[in-house]
Each structure stands twice: as structure tokens, then as C-alpha cells.
Design a protein around this motif. Structure first.
Motif, mmCIF file in Angstrom:
data_model
loop_
_atom_site.group_PDB
_atom_site.id
_atom_site.type_symbol
_atom_site.label_atom_id
_atom_site.label_comp_id
_atom_site.label_asym_id
_atom_site.label_seq_id
_atom_site.Cartn_x
_atom_site.Cartn_y
_atom_site.Cartn_z
ATOM 1 N N ALA A 102 -38.022 -64.999 31.315
ATOM 2 C CA ALA A 102 -38.980 -65.713 30.174
ATOM 3 C C ALA A 102 -38.776 -65.279 28.843
ATOM 4 N N ASN A 120 -45.711 -57.768 33.519
ATOM 5 C CA ASN A 120 -44.816 -58.924 33.880
ATOM 6 C C ASN A 120 -45.654 -60.155 34.519
ATOM 7 N N SER A 142 -41.278 -67.258 41.804
ATOM 8 C CA SER A 142 -41.744 -66.704 40.688
ATOM 9 C C SER A 142 -40.776 -66.676 39.682
ATOM 10 N N ASN A 143 -39.530 -67.146 40.063
ATOM 11 C CA ASN A 143 -38.627 -67.325 38.875
ATOM 12 C C ASN A 143 -37.905 -69.024 39.626
ATOM 13 N N THR A 171 -46.987 -63.763 38.526
ATOM 14 C CA THR A 171 -45.594 -63.010 37.838
ATOM 15 C C THR A 171 -45.070 -64.210 36.975
ATOM 16 N N CYS A 172 -44.373 -63.269 35.828
ATOM 17 C CA CYS A 172 -43.845 -64.196 34.597
ATOM 18 C C CYS A 172 -42.620 -65.122 35.196
ATOM 19 N N GLY A 173 -41.991 -66.010 34.583
ATOM 20 C CA GLY A 173 -40.920 -66.784 34.938
ATOM 21 C C GLY A 173 -41.005 -68.247 35.498
ATOM 22 N N ASP A 191 -46.200 -65.818 29.756
ATOM 23 C CA ASP A 191 -45.256 -67.075 29.415
ATOM 24 C C ASP A 191 -46.158 -68.343 29.869
ATOM 25 N N THR A 196 -39.298 -57.286 35.838
ATOM 26 C CA THR A 196 -38.548 -57.823 34.609
ATOM 27 C C THR A 196 -39.208 -59.289 34.541
ATOM 28 N N CYS A 197 -39.204 -59.440 32.879
ATOM 29 C CA CYS A 197 -39.282 -60.845 32.411
ATOM 30 C C CYS A 197 -38.371 -61.428 31.644
#
Length: 564
Positions: free
Chosen positions: A419, A350, A46-47, A301-303, A354, A415-416
Motif C-alpha cells: 500500500a 497495518n 489481504s493483498n 489488514t492493509c493491502g 489505505d 507490513t503495508c
């Protein structure tokens, strides 16, 4: 068919999606599951860094959930009569047909887009076409990497993705030139992106299927609720509405006002009317007010790094956008876009908002501007794309079903930050309201400096929200036109309702059911002139003529705007 997949013992059954409001409070919403269930699977990827997440063999404990079904699929499963439906994503993901896939290719499929939901925890170390540990595509497909002039100006925001999704907030995209003597057509649409029933979700999320007919390729509408015009009495709750869609009106509460042939395919109908109109009018560009993908935007999920497009985003864009809005007059046309509250996640912050910026069909930031030069016709337009989603960023325990920052549906530790978005649930509300304050100051400054003949603002939240602010933008800074969405209908407001500022709501794009019944013989609860549709703006130096186009292509209402 996907529905057949649901009955296979080796795969996971889909979860029915209930009301987006879930106002009855009974049990846990399955839509909540979209945003909470299986968050433990959203780990390194996810990140991920540019090199992608760490790989591991199928025998690794991290793959214990998927290993049995991957082995089954790679052996006898690929010969099942329904295999073409189940494994249709293999070619896109592994660049081989499933009949020629290696075990590593199968592991990659179940890591990137798991049929039935049994996702592998790690990608394979070996596959037919490396890299094996990423599910992403080059993000330039939506426009940035192909922009003209990048060789001469490679650092332009239209040529180079930002390091973080919001790095280009407040920036101006390269000026657009429109040739010809006009007048020129510009379309406006919003709240158009239905649910992608053929998406194989990751991170433990259930399929985007609200009723049986939604388990298909292409968009299906999300059945919300319907209320009386004063919004004091619920006429149709979500469960009743789902029954209407499931039975195509045969078992449907009259209060739902369900119209077979319209309510069950509004995005397709509006898109067809738009394509028909585009073939005749050849619009210069499209204004998009957001809510591009229901229920919660891009379902991951963002990232994801900004130079990558996840397979989830790739699939949703192809199924809900690229495959729907095309043809003569639309191919190659720029969509100038903002995010809606559902694009941010709906009831969480989240999700993959992005990724919509990374795709950039043009949404390079949360707020930004576009200068348009109608060179031959001798006039210009400044368009300000404004993020107004702070309206749905509320206190932690307040209005959980309409709260991007609510405690009930955001997962623990959300958390984002990577991003450039909210760092935590505790800071979420203030983050969005700080964003809105930055938007306000930026817009006032931009309007004051604008020398264009026309000044237009595009935002998600509808006419009537923050009225004093928008009236001030008109009366003190010269804003000529406000284009909005969010309410799921079509409303062309009289200028007298906003201190002389012309405003319209184009929230009837069809991704979600309309505010009221589309039955033209029952307009008692209508706010505006239509329930599903889009707008055609005929632009010249001295006037903008706004025409409301119904889902069937009929022109319903026209109003003229003059520059302030």
C-alpha cells in the motif's frame, strides 16, 4: 439482536474490549486481540490482485472452521427466529436474500462477513452472482469516480485512484469553487467515528463491542479513561468506565463523571446538532481532523487494491459515517480530511488505513492540499491537510498502548509495503518520522508560494504539539489558522498561546468518551470550553469568525481571526 447471536452454540462468542491503554498489564488486552488474534486467517485476500483470491469448495481443508456452520445456516439455520439479525449482510454481499441463497452464497457470506466470526478460509468458486471470490465494491462511491470534469481530464487525481495509497502525497486536489457573496459557513469536527457493533469482522477479529449496549447497528462510544486536568491522577479506569456504560450509571464510580444521556450517545448528539445547524447555515464544506473509526480504523489488514472497497470498509462507512451525517445542508458536502492515529491502526500500523484513502470522501493521500475560490465574494483560501501521526510512532518497546509502531501489539511480519506504507515493524518509526519531515518541508514551501487570502492547516495532533514548528509556519510563512483534534474535547485557543497563531482542538466528535465529564456543573478538569461538539467557521475576505457549538446545539464561544 446481535446479543442473541452470541449465545448460539454454532457461532463464536464475542470478546469484551478492555481499556485502550491496558495500563495495568494484567493478562492480554482483548483490544490486542483485535489486532493479533486470528492473523493466520489474513492470507491471500489481504493483498489480493484484481482477480481476487483463489477459490475452493466448502469441503476444502481451508474451510474446515466454517464448513459446519455454513451447512447448518444453509439448511435449518436460515429459519431460526433470529436469522434476520444473523444473516442481514447476505443481500449486500451475495445480492440475494438468505432464503434464496445457494451454498456458494452462504460460503461467500462467511468469507466476507462471518456471523459469529467463523470465517471461511477461501471464497466459493460458484455463487448466484459472480464474481464469487471478492468481497469488494467499486471505491468510487465516496467521490472520485463521480467527480465533475473527469471526461475532459481523466488523469486528474480526483478522477483516477492511485496505484498505491500514498502515491498522491503532497498533491493538490482540483480547485473548488464556492458561489455566492457570503459570508460562508465551514464546519470542523474530529474524533467522531464510534465503534460499529453490527460489523461481522474478518481475520479472526472479535466484534467491536465494548459493553452490551454496543451490540447494535450504528455507532457506540468507546469508554476510555478520565484523568485530572494535570494528567497526574487517573479518576476512572477503563473497567470502571465500562461498568458505567453497562449499567447506564447505576453502578458507576463517581470519579468517572458519567452523564447518562450524553456520555452514552455523544456521536449521535453531536451529529444531530450538526445537522440542525447545517439545515440553517448550509456549510460550503467540512474540515475533518481524523480518528474517523474507533478503535483501530478500518478493521482489516492493509493491502486491498485502491480501485476496490472491502465489505468491511463499506459496512463501517455506511454505519458510522453515511448513516449519521446526512440531511439538508450536509448531503453532498465535501469532507476535507486527514487520518488520525486510530485511523492508522491505533497500536498497530497495518490496519486498513489505505481503505479510507480508497473511499475518498476526500482524503486522497496522507497529506495534500485544496484550493478554494470564493469567486463571487472575491477571495480565496488554501487548505493544507497535514499528517502529524509521527507523534505516536515511537521506539519498539516504548508506550505500547499509544504507539503505532510498538512491538507488543503489531503482529509478526506486519507490513503495508503493497500500500506504500511501512515495510516492517523495524522501519515503522523512521517511516512515520520521514513522513512528518516531508510534511514539514511541503507545508513550508506551499505556504510560501500561496497567493490566497487565507492559509489554513488541518491536522490531527492538537494545539501544543510541535509548537515551535507551527509558530514558525505562522510568523515566517503566513499560516492564518490551525485546525486540530486528538484530545477528546473542544478547545478554542487564544492566539497568544501559539505566537499569534489561532488554533483550536475539535476532538469532541463523540466516537470516544471525552477527556472530562460533560457535567457543566463540574468543569474542574476541563481543558477548553466544551467536551463534545464541533465548530462553525464563518468565512469572509477579511475575517473568520470561529464559533464553538456544544453537543446540544448551543453556541458557547466565538473568536475572530484576521489574515496575517
Amino acid at each position: 439482536m446481535i446479543s442473541k447471536l452470541l449465545g448460539l452454540a454454532a457461532l463464536v462468542a464475542a470478546v469484551e474490549l478492555p481499556d485502550d491503554e491496558c495500563a495495568d498489564g494484567e493478562g492480554q488486552c482483548a483490544l490486542n486481540a483485535l489486532q493479533l488474534r486470528g492473523q493466520q486467517l489474513a492470507s491471500e485476500d489481504s493483498n489480493s490482485s484484481d482477480s481476487g483470491p483463489k477459490c475452493a469448495p466448502l469441503s476444502d481443508p481451508s474451510n474446515s472452521v466454517c464448513a459446519p456452520v455454513v451447512r447448518w445456516a444453509s439448511r435449518g439455520g436460515q429459519y431460526d427466529p433470529h436469522a434476520n439479525d444473523w444473516f442481514q449482510d447476505m443481500q449486500d454481499i451475495s445480492k440475494v436474500s438468505f432464503h434464496h441463497a445457494s451454498l456458494g452464497d452462504w460460503q461467500k457470506l462467511y468469507y466476507c462477513a462471518p456471523p459469529g466470526g467463523k470465517q471461511c478460509g477461501t471464497p466459493p468458486c460458484d455463487c448466484t452472482h459472480p464474481p464469487c471470490n471478492v468481497c469488494s465494491f467499486d471505491s468510487g462511491g465516496g467521490g472520485a469516480a463521480e467527480a465533475k470534469g473527469c471526461a475532459a481530464n481523466p488523469d486528474s487525481i480526483s478522477c483516477k485512484p492511485p496505484k498505491k495509497a500514498l502515491d498522491y502525497n503532497g498533491r493538490a486536489w482540483d480547485p473548488m469553487t464556492v458561489h455566492g457573496f457570503g459570508p460562508f459557513h465551514v464546519f470542523a469536527i474530529g474524533d467522531w467515528g464510534g465503534m460499529d457493533g453490527s460489523l461481522r469482522p474478518i481475520e479472526g477479529r472479535p466484534e467491536l463491542v465494548a459493553y452490551p449496549q454496543g451490540a447494535k447497528s450504528g455507532p457506540s462510544v468507546f469508554p476510555r479513561t478520565r484523568w485530572n486536568k494535570a494528567h497526574t491522577k487517573e479518576l476512572c479506569d477503563h473497567k470502571q468506565f465500562v461498568a458505567c456504560y453497562t449499567t447506564m450509571g447505576m453502578m458507576c464510580d463517581p470519579g468517572c463523571g458519567f452523564v447518562k444521556g450524553i456520555d452514552d450517545q455523544p456521536q449521535t448528539l453531536v451529529a444531530s446538532a450538526m445537522k440542525m445547524h447545517a439545515a440553517k447555515k448550509d456549510p460550503a464544506f467540512i474540515l475533518n481532523v481524523g480518528d474517523n473509526f474507533y478503535w483501530g480504523g478500518i478493521e482489516k489488514t492493509c493491502g486491498t487494491p485502491m480501485n476496490e472497497l472491502s465489505y468491511t470498509a463499506h459496512h463501517q462507512f455506511n454505519s458510522i459515517f453515511e448513516g449519521i451525517y446526512n440531511g439538508k445542508g450536509l448531503d453532498g458536502k465535501v469532507w476535507l480530511s486527514v487520518l488520525g492515529n486510530h485511523d492508522w491502526g491505533g497500536r498497530v500500523f497495518n490496519n486498513g488505513w489505505d481503505q479510507q484513502i480508497a473511499y475518498t470522501w476526500k482524503s486522497p493521500a496522507a497529506y495534500w492540499s485544496q484550493h478554494v475560490d470564493f469567486t463571487d465574494a472575491g477571495f480565496t483560501m488554501d487548505i493544507f491537510l497535514v499528517d502529524s501521526n509521527a507523534m505516536d510512532a515511537k521506539d519498539l518497546m516504548k508506550d505500547s498502548e499509544h504507539n503505532i509502531c510498538g512491538a507488543e501489539h503489531n503482529p509478526a511480519g506486519a507490513t503495508c509495503a503493497s500500500a506504500g506504507g511501512p515495510e516492517s515493524l523495524g522501519s515503522c518509526k523512521q517511516w512515520f518520522w520521514d513522513l512528518w519531515a516531508a510534511n514539514q518541508a511541503w507545508l513550508a514551501e506551499g505556504l510560501s508560494k500561496s497567493k490566497a487570502d487565507w492559509q489554513v492547516a488541518v491536522t490531527h495532533f492538537p494545539c501544543g504539539h510541535e509548537s515551535s514548528f507551527w509558530i514558525g509556519m505562522h510568523q515566517q510563512h503566513g499560516l492564518d489558522l490551525l485546525v486540530t483534534g486528538h484530545r477528546h474535547d473542544q478547545e478554542l485557543w487564544s492566539p497568544g498561546r501559539l505566537g499569534g497563531l489561532t488554533c483550536f482542538v475539535t476532538g469532541g466528535g463523540g466516537g470516544i468518551s471525552s477527556e472530562a465529564t460533560p457535567n457543566i456543573h463540574n468543569k474542574r478538569d476541563w481543558y477548553g470550553e466544551a467536551q463534545y461538539g464541533f465548530y462553525d467557521l464563518l468565512v469572509s475576505k477579511n475575517t473568520i469568525s470561529i464559533t464553538s457549538i456544544n453537543w446540544n446545539g448551543y453556541e458557547i464561544m466565538t473568536r475572530k481571526v484576521y489574515p496575517k
